[in-house]
Design an enzyme around this catalytic site. Sequence first.
Site, PDB file in Angstrom:
ATOM      1  N   ARG A  23       0.836  -1.202   0.000  1.00 53.65           N
ATOM      2  CA  ARG A  23       0.000   0.000   0.000  1.00 53.65           C
ATOM      3  C   ARG A  23       0.870   1.250   0.000  1.00 53.65           C
ATOM      4  NH1 ARG A  23      -5.251   0.132   3.856  1.00 53.65           N
ATOM      5  NH2 ARG A  23      -5.109  -2.062   3.240  1.00 53.65           N
ATOM      6  N   SER A  73      -8.384   0.123   0.094  1.00 50.10           N
ATOM      7  CA  SER A  73      -9.452   0.036   1.084  1.00 50.10           C
ATOM      8  C   SER A  73     -10.029   1.411   1.393  1.00 50.10           C
ATOM      9  CB  SER A  73      -8.932  -0.665   2.343  1.00 50.10           C
ATOM     10  OG  SER A  73      -9.950  -0.886   3.267  1.00 50.10           O
ATOM     11  N   HIS A  74      -9.878   1.868   2.647  1.00 53.24           N
ATOM     12  CA  HIS A  74     -10.467   3.129   3.084  1.00 53.24           C
ATOM     13  C   HIS A  74      -9.496   4.296   2.988  1.00 53.24           C
ATOM     14  CE1 HIS A  74      -8.389   1.401   6.551  1.00 53.24           C
ATOM     15  NE2 HIS A  74      -8.153   2.661   6.912  1.00 53.24           N
ATOM     16  N   LYS A 129      -3.804  -6.441  -2.334  1.00 56.52           N
ATOM     17  CA  LYS A 129      -4.046  -7.502  -1.362  1.00 56.52           C
ATOM     18  C   LYS A 129      -3.929  -8.821  -2.118  1.00 56.52           C
ATOM     19  CE  LYS A 129      -7.214  -4.919   1.655  1.00 56.52           C
ATOM     20  NZ  LYS A 129      -8.584  -4.863   2.229  1.00 56.52           N
ATOM     21  N   ASP A 140     -17.024  -0.008   3.560  1.00 50.32           N
ATOM     22  CA  ASP A 140     -15.797   0.746   3.329  1.00 50.32           C
ATOM     23  C   ASP A 140     -15.449   0.723   1.839  1.00 50.32           C
ATOM     24  OD1 ASP A 140     -14.942  -1.886   3.133  1.00 50.32           O
ATOM     25  OD2 ASP A 140     -13.096  -1.579   4.268  1.00 50.32           O
ATOM     26  N   ASP A 150     -13.407  -0.807  -0.275  1.00 48.40           N
ATOM     27  CA  ASP A 150     -13.378  -2.045  -1.053  1.00 48.40           C
ATOM     28  C   ASP A 150     -14.473  -3.013  -0.629  1.00 48.40           C
ATOM     29  OD1 ASP A 150     -12.087  -2.458   1.396  1.00 48.40           O
ATOM     30  OD2 ASP A 150     -10.707  -3.951   0.587  1.00 48.40           O
ATOM     31  N   ASP A 187     -15.233  -4.775   1.900  1.00 50.81           N
ATOM     32  CA  ASP A 187     -15.055  -6.035   2.627  1.00 50.81           C
ATOM     33  C   ASP A 187     -15.470  -5.901   4.087  1.00 50.81           C
ATOM     34  OD1 ASP A 187     -12.912  -4.459   3.423  1.00 50.81           O
ATOM     35  OD2 ASP A 187     -11.422  -6.058   3.307  1.00 50.81           O
ATOM     36  N   ARG A 188     -15.754  -4.656   4.524  1.00 51.86           N
ATOM     37  CA  ARG A 188     -16.253  -4.429   5.887  1.00 51.86           C
ATOM     38  C   ARG A 188     -17.620  -3.775   5.817  1.00 51.86           C
ATOM     39  NH1 ARG A 188     -12.666  -0.776   9.203  1.00 51.86           N
ATOM     40  NH2 ARG A 188     -12.156   0.198   7.213  1.00 51.86           N
ATOM     41  N   HIS A 214     -14.537  -6.706  10.479  1.00 53.23           N
ATOM     42  CA  HIS A 214     -14.153  -7.796   9.579  1.00 53.23           C
ATOM     43  C   HIS A 214     -14.811  -9.068  10.119  1.00 53.23           C
ATOM     44  CE1 HIS A 214     -11.210  -6.033   6.837  1.00 53.23           C
ATOM     45  NE2 HIS A 214     -10.736  -5.326   7.854  1.00 53.23           N
TER      46      HIS A 214
END
Length: 452
Positions: A14, A98-99, A108, A242, A244, A246-247, A329
Amino acid sequence: MADLSQLVKAYDVRGVYPDQLDDRLAELFGAAFVEVTRAEAIVIGHDMRPSSPGLASAFARGAVARGAHATIIGLCSTDQLYYASGRLGVPGAMFTASHNPARYNGIKMCRAGAAPVGRDTGLAEIRALVERRLEEGTPPSVTRPGTLTKRDLLDDYAEYLLSLVDLSAIRPLKVVVDAGNGMGGHTVPTVFAGLPLEVVPLYFELDGTFPNHEANPLDPKNLVDLQARVRAEGADLGLAFDGDADRCFVVDERGEGVSPSTITALVAARELAKHPGGTVIHNLITSWSVPEVVEEHGGTPVRTRVGHSFIKQEMADTGAVFGGEHSAHYYFRDFWNADTGMLAALHVLAALGSQPRPLSALVAAYDRYAGSGEINSTVVDQTGRTAAIREAFAAREGVTFDELDGLTVTAADWWFNVRPSNTEPLLRLNVEARDEATMEEIRDEVLGLIRA
């Protein structure tokens, strides 16, 4: 030469695009990923950031040049990429930060079946190989390069999730969904299509510049719009994803946030109904209510360190049916032990829609204690401050200590955990107690020691 020490983190890659991560580096990472995993085929997805399609294509070029067959599934959420890795049985790479703010991007990576690639499971080797290529130059392509294909798996992803949660008999629900201009705007319409839901969309336009608010629902300021809209619409609940997707964070009918610990307990009870006697993983800063609910429903709670690599490893080692973290998560054995906020959201919708009470009443049974949430403090000497905290509480009767992850101090009516950030000069504090006044007292005392 690029400085990979700032780019390669504990669990992913990242950095700022293009200063730290550009197409050339992405190509090298693609080649190294194939060499380290020895993959004959891989799957690649990306989020809506302006730089993501180019980075994903560059990664694919590197992979194909090393002989792997690459399938690009295009725009997707991170858990959709995990689905693709599990379904196709191949390693995967997701381009997302992500965020993080718009100028960031990242990768990832996972092995076949969505098994994590982190510092101790291949990422260090990938980094070393990329560094070597930067010094020595890219090796010639293999004799037989791989192929590149494109495939859309969004409908298959939605169908699979809906096969895991029965929503056929739920009552009609009105739900406000804040996608934060992230990938929830891509996945929610397909997953929720045909369900008895009236969906009120907030910020569904895919926009990696995040014009409305950060796509980080962990920060309360990013939930304000959702909370107001839930109240204005008289909705049954609100969901926030978020960047991406995933949360997933949950807001009740009053616009009040439902803590991820409470959601963990609720979903754990549902998973244990499907898998009696199962194991449920929770990290050490989830609420006391989580292991209590797990035991009340005949399951075995297992406590782990914070971080998805630890959760996923424990899931694999114990055969756990479910795992949850304070950061929203949620991990499912039925989803290759990977985390998926969407599946957790479907469980909440199923639980709410299968009974008549409002969400606030439904979750009350799982929300038993007063928690501080995570409080970050900038601290130069993290070790010294932690030692001072331990010394301050050492003389108290009935207090126990453990150092599974940072320092956890536990008494009959309260506990707190202080742990250092992996990447920043921060100490993170979480406090829980049987009542609000005790929580505030312990919180303020420990913060005083941290910030002394």
